[in-house]
Write a protein that holds these residues in place. Structure first.
Motif, mmCIF file in Angstrom:
data_model
loop_
_atom_site.group_PDB
_atom_site.id
_atom_site.type_symbol
_atom_site.label_atom_id
_atom_site.label_comp_id
_atom_site.label_asym_id
_atom_site.label_seq_id
_atom_site.Cartn_x
_atom_site.Cartn_y
_atom_site.Cartn_z
ATOM 1 N N THR A 347 14.846 -0.802 -3.826
ATOM 2 C CA THR A 347 15.873 0.186 -4.152
ATOM 3 C C THR A 347 15.359 1.216 -5.156
ATOM 4 O OG1 THR A 347 17.598 -1.477 -3.788
ATOM 5 C CG2 THR A 347 18.208 0.495 -5.023
ATOM 6 N N THR A 348 14.744 0.728 -6.240
ATOM 7 C CA THR A 348 14.230 1.656 -7.251
ATOM 8 C C THR A 348 13.076 2.499 -6.710
ATOM 9 O OG1 THR A 348 12.791 -0.102 -8.103
ATOM 10 C CG2 THR A 348 14.930 0.186 -9.167
ATOM 11 N N MET A 349 12.296 1.912 -5.823
ATOM 12 C CA MET A 349 11.179 2.662 -5.234
ATOM 13 C C MET A 349 11.695 3.813 -4.371
ATOM 14 S SD MET A 349 9.323 2.902 -2.092
ATOM 15 C CE MET A 349 9.587 1.339 -1.257
ATOM 16 N N PHE A 350 12.722 3.540 -3.560
ATOM 17 C CA PHE A 350 13.266 4.582 -2.689
ATOM 18 C C PHE A 350 14.107 5.606 -3.447
ATOM 19 C CE2 PHE A 350 12.524 1.589 0.957
ATOM 20 C CZ PHE A 350 11.695 2.437 1.665
ATOM 21 N N ASP A 351 14.537 5.263 -4.663
ATOM 22 C CA ASP A 351 15.286 6.224 -5.474
ATOM 23 C C ASP A 351 14.368 7.160 -6.251
ATOM 24 O OD1 ASP A 351 17.710 5.281 -4.666
ATOM 25 O OD2 ASP A 351 17.971 3.897 -6.356
ATOM 26 N N ASP A 352 13.073 6.921 -6.172
ATOM 27 C CA ASP A 352 12.087 7.699 -6.927
ATOM 28 C C ASP A 352 11.710 8.959 -6.144
ATOM 29 O OD1 ASP A 352 10.101 8.666 -8.507
ATOM 30 O OD2 ASP A 352 8.757 6.951 -8.299
ATOM 31 N N GLU A 353 12.019 10.146 -6.699
ATOM 32 C CA GLU A 353 11.740 11.410 -6.007
ATOM 33 C C GLU A 353 10.242 11.631 -5.791
ATOM 34 O OE1 GLU A 353 13.567 14.711 -7.901
ATOM 35 O OE2 GLU A 353 15.613 13.916 -7.730
ATOM 36 N N TRP A 356 9.125 9.663 -2.789
ATOM 37 C CA TRP A 356 9.535 10.312 -1.543
ATOM 38 C C TRP A 356 8.631 11.499 -1.217
ATOM 39 C CZ3 TRP A 356 12.035 8.744 2.438
ATOM 40 C CH2 TRP A 356 13.053 7.806 2.328
ATOM 41 N N GLN A 357 8.290 12.264 -2.246
ATOM 42 C CA GLN A 357 7.396 13.404 -2.025
ATOM 43 C C GLN A 357 6.022 12.928 -1.567
ATOM 44 O OE1 GLN A 357 8.308 16.777 -2.347
ATOM 45 N NE2 GLN A 357 6.363 17.008 -1.255
ATOM 46 N N ALA A 358 5.515 11.871 -2.182
ATOM 47 C CA ALA A 358 4.222 11.319 -1.784
ATOM 48 C C ALA A 358 4.263 10.805 -0.345
ATOM 49 C CB ALA A 358 3.820 10.193 -2.738
ATOM 50 N N LEU A 359 5.391 10.193 0.022
ATOM 51 C CA LEU A 359 5.553 9.679 1.388
ATOM 52 C C LEU A 359 5.517 10.821 2.397
ATOM 53 C CD1 LEU A 359 6.206 7.333 3.315
ATOM 54 C CD2 LEU A 359 8.620 7.671 2.789
ATOM 55 N N LYS A 360 6.273 11.889 2.126
ATOM 56 C CA LYS A 360 6.287 13.040 3.037
ATOM 57 C C LYS A 360 4.907 13.695 3.120
ATOM 58 C CE LYS A 360 9.857 14.964 0.981
ATOM 59 N NZ LYS A 360 10.935 15.939 0.649
ATOM 60 N N ASN A 361 4.239 13.818 1.976
ATOM 61 C CA ASN A 361 2.905 14.434 1.978
ATOM 62 C C ASN A 361 1.911 13.618 2.800
ATOM 63 O OD1 ASN A 361 3.824 16.473 0.298
ATOM 64 N ND2 ASN A 361 3.034 15.542 -1.577
ATOM 65 N N SER A 362 1.945 12.298 2.652
ATOM 66 C CA SER A 362 0.996 11.447 3.369
ATOM 67 C C SER A 362 1.240 11.484 4.882
ATOM 68 C CB SER A 362 1.084 10.007 2.857
ATOM 69 O OG SER A 362 0.485 9.888 1.590
ATOM 70 N N VAL A 363 2.508 11.452 5.272
ATOM 71 C CA VAL A 363 2.812 11.514 6.709
ATOM 72 C C VAL A 363 2.373 12.861 7.280
ATOM 73 C CG1 VAL A 363 4.666 11.524 8.413
ATOM 74 C CG2 VAL A 363 4.680 9.836 6.574
ATOM 75 N N PHE A 364 2.642 13.939 6.547
ATOM 76 C CA PHE A 364 2.218 15.272 6.996
ATOM 77 C C PHE A 364 0.696 15.333 7.153
ATOM 78 C CE2 PHE A 364 0.457 19.396 5.743
ATOM 79 C CZ PHE A 364 1.011 20.229 6.697
ATOM 80 N N SER A 530 4.113 -3.100 -4.568
ATOM 81 C CA SER A 530 4.096 -3.958 -3.377
ATOM 82 C C SER A 530 5.059 -3.444 -2.315
ATOM 83 C CB SER A 530 4.452 -5.392 -3.771
ATOM 84 O OG SER A 530 3.516 -5.907 -4.696
ATOM 85 N N ALA A 531 6.241 -3.010 -2.750
ATOM 86 C CA ALA A 531 7.221 -2.484 -1.796
ATOM 87 C C ALA A 531 6.675 -1.236 -1.103
ATOM 88 C CB ALA A 531 8.531 -2.167 -2.512
ATOM 89 N N LEU A 532 6.104 -0.329 -1.888
ATOM 90 C CA LEU A 532 5.541 0.889 -1.304
ATOM 91 C C LEU A 532 4.338 0.553 -0.428
ATOM 92 C CD1 LEU A 532 5.682 3.930 -1.102
ATOM 93 C CD2 LEU A 532 4.304 4.113 -3.179
ATOM 94 N N GLY A 533 3.572 -0.466 -0.814
ATOM 95 C CA GLY A 533 2.429 -0.875 -0.003
ATOM 96 C C GLY A 533 2.842 -1.380 1.368
ATOM 97 N N ILE A 534 3.905 -2.159 1.422
ATOM 98 C CA ILE A 534 4.407 -2.643 2.712
ATOM 99 C C ILE A 534 4.855 -1.465 3.573
ATOM 100 C CG2 ILE A 534 6.208 -4.005 3.836
ATOM 101 C CD1 ILE A 534 4.049 -5.706 2.552
ATOM 102 N N VAL A 535 5.531 -0.496 2.947
ATOM 103 C CA VAL A 535 5.943 0.706 3.678
ATOM 104 C C VAL A 535 4.726 1.432 4.229
ATOM 105 C CG1 VAL A 535 6.993 2.995 3.421
ATOM 106 C CG2 VAL A 535 8.081 0.998 2.384
#
Length: 561
Positions: A347-353, A356-364, A530-535
């Motif tokens: 929950t805290t990981m997904f609430d972190d802006e 989210w920006q890092a996730l979008k950048n990596s997928v792009f 760990s949560a972000l790593g699984i994602v």
């Protein structure tokens, strides 16, 4: 098409040279400059400062031990696994073959973080479990050491060595071994007197390529070496440009030139070894049958060892990440841990802006970067395989040069370049650097695919009036579709997990997942890490499945038409 070959080759040489040589040239010029803001003010002071640092000797010694130890461990482990998988009758062979290369899919920073959670001396889960055993209350393995770094890095580089050694073992004519045994030699004597000498080029090639990769490694030294005050060249260089009020890019560039030169020499040696492998060919025009060694009573013990190795390389790290993402703090699995499990870290990981920006950048970067990288790789591979000229040889050499680029070093080179342009601190800068660093990973599978395409197919298309691009799109691309998919998957997964270039070039707003995970490790936020790593692992898997699905759809289209 022949009329276009010289122009196409020249254009590709310009593009690839811009990608691969620009950071090298900028690194060289930067090493003779006072700093990023005084580029062009030439001096040799940075070389004097870099090589007169008394701490450098300790760093070089640590680096040599780390590089040689990890590479030797990876090569020997790969030889052991390849020999059992290919030459013996060990059970579950197909499964172990797949498991031997699966670690390539796990990002290095996550693998290192998982083992930090398992074996850190204070509260590592495995250490806590071992201390529950009577008589072992004071036993604790310290992963924050050179030994721990060698162990983890060796496991990470084993699949690369395996992919070099396994084909050599598959092509080995067992008649030579049979002749040795008929002469009275046992299995072990035959292995050391016949098999290994013939495999020498493959073993040396695997070892040297592993040396190049370990020399460029940053994730393991940063996650495991920095907490234990064990510096190697990669972390030493990064500290030069990231600590203090005035980072010294000139000194880092001066030292980076030596690292880059050593890596290039090693790649030249690697290519020479692979080029001379024909001298050790044991398969002639006659039919041959790969021999299978019957393990007899050793089958079950070796099966147990293989199962443990597979468990250590894959199951334990991933399970540790999942487990850590669900518990509030480090503890041994048990009733108390199960009762405290929650999704708080998720929950805290997904609430972190920033996350989210890092996730979008990596997928792009993974999707767009891999697509552009494969498009460039398609033409580079075509010219390298189909156009046999001096210019195409230059193109192939420039492309392969990127294999020798240590990420931190080439990141510093790109930093010198991008800071002089509007591209600095943008995703475009990361995109260009990614393609430059990983271009060989796209070219290799496509070059193998082009070898199987006969020139008559292209000539027939041209005779019918099709242009080069039409021929490439309508004739060649559908034929080499499996190679295109393999190249895209490989580049996308590499881009998704990329750390070494990113840690130098990323800035606020251009963070990527690997850098964000490193930030969590530095802050001790292991649950969020760990949560972000699984994602991150799930996204990489989804990209692979998506590419495979697109490939199947593309294959069905001609049938439907």
């Amino acid at each position: 098409m022949n009329r276009n070959h010289p122009r196409l080759t020249a254009l590709l040489i310009l593009i690839v040279a811009a990608l691969t040589l620009t950071p090298v040239v900028m690194l060289l010029l930067g090493s003779f400059s006072e700093g990023l803001t005084s580029f062009g003010s030439f001096t040799v002071d940075k070389y004097v400062e870099a090589y007169s640092d008394p701490y450098l000797l300790d760093v070089v010694v640590n680096t040599l031990i780390f590089v040689v130890g990890s590479s030797l461990f990876a090569t020997l482990l790969a030889l052991f696994l390849a020999y059992l998988n290919i030459r013996t009758d060990i059970p579950f062979k197909p499964l172990f073959v797949i498991l031997s290369i699966v670690p390539m899919m796990i990002p290095h920073v996550l693998f290192a973080a998982a083992w930090a959670l398992l074996l850190n001396p204070s509260n590592g889960v495995l250490n806590q479990a071992i201390q529950l055993i009577p008589g072992l209350e004071n036993v604790a393995f310290n992963v924050y050491s050179l030994t721990g770094m060698i162990f983890v890095e060796g496991l990470l580089n084993m699949p690369v060595a395996y992919l070099i050694i396994a084909p050599a073992l598959s092509s080995f004519d067992s008649a030579l071994e049979e002749a040795s045994r008929v002469s009275g030699a046992g299995v072990m004597k035959t292995l050391f007197r016949v098999t290994l000498p013939i495999l020498r080029p493959a073993l040396l090639a695997a070892f040297i390529l592993s040396v190049v990769r370990v020399l460029a490694a940053y994730a393991v030294p940063r996650v495991l070496g920095t907490p234990g005050d064990v510096d190697v060249l990669a972390t030493y260089l990064f500290e030069m440009i990231s600590t203090g009020f005035a980072p010294d890019y000139g000194q880092a560039a001066a030292l980076g030139m030596s690292v880059l030169s050593a890596a290039i020499v090693l790649i030249v040696v690697y290519r020479a070894l692979t080029a001379e492998s024909g001298k050790f060919v044991t398969i002639s025009g006659r039919g041959f049958k790969p021999g299978v060694i019957h393990l007899k009573g050793a089958r079950l013990p070796l099966l147990f060892i293989m199962a443990i190795l597979s468990f250590v390389m894959i199951v334990i790290p991933v399970a540790q990440l999942l487990y850590t993402s669900l518990i509030p703090y480090a503890m041994v699995p048990g009733p108390k841990a199960w009762s405290l499990m929650s999704l708080q870290h998720w929950t805290t990981m997904f609430d972190d802006e920033v996350t989210w920006q890092a996730l979008k950048n990596s997928v792009f970067l993974a999707v767009v970067g891999a697509t552009l990288g494969v498009l460039l790789s398609l033409f580079v591979a075509y010219v390298s395989v189909k156009v046999r000229t001096a210019a195409s040889t230059i193109l192939e050499t420039l492309t392969f040069l990127a294999f020798s680029f240590p990420g931190i070093v080439i990141g510093i080179g790109f930093m010198w370049f991008f800071v002089q342009t509007p591209l600095y601190a943008t995703l475009t800068a990361l995109l260009l650097a990614y393609i430059a660093a990983y271009l060989p990973y796209g070219v290799r599978p496509l070059a193998s695919a082009f070898v199987q395409v006969h020139a008559h197919l292209e000539e027939s298309s041209l005779v019918c009036g099709a242009s080069m691009l039409t021929t490439m799109r309508r004739i060649i691309a559908p034929i080499i579709l499996p190679g295109l998919i393999s190249a895209w998957i490989l580049m996308a997964t590499m881009f998704m997990r990329e750390l070494t270039v990113s840690v130098v070039l990323s800035r606020p707003g251009t963070e990527v997942l690997a850098v964000r995970i490193l930030d969590f490790a530095d802050d001790g936020l292991w649950g969020k890490l760990s949560a972000l790593g699984i994602v991150m692992i799930l996204i990489s898997t989804a990209l692979v499945l998506l590419a495979q699905g697109v490939g199947k759809w593309a294959k069905r289209r001609p049938e439907a038409a």
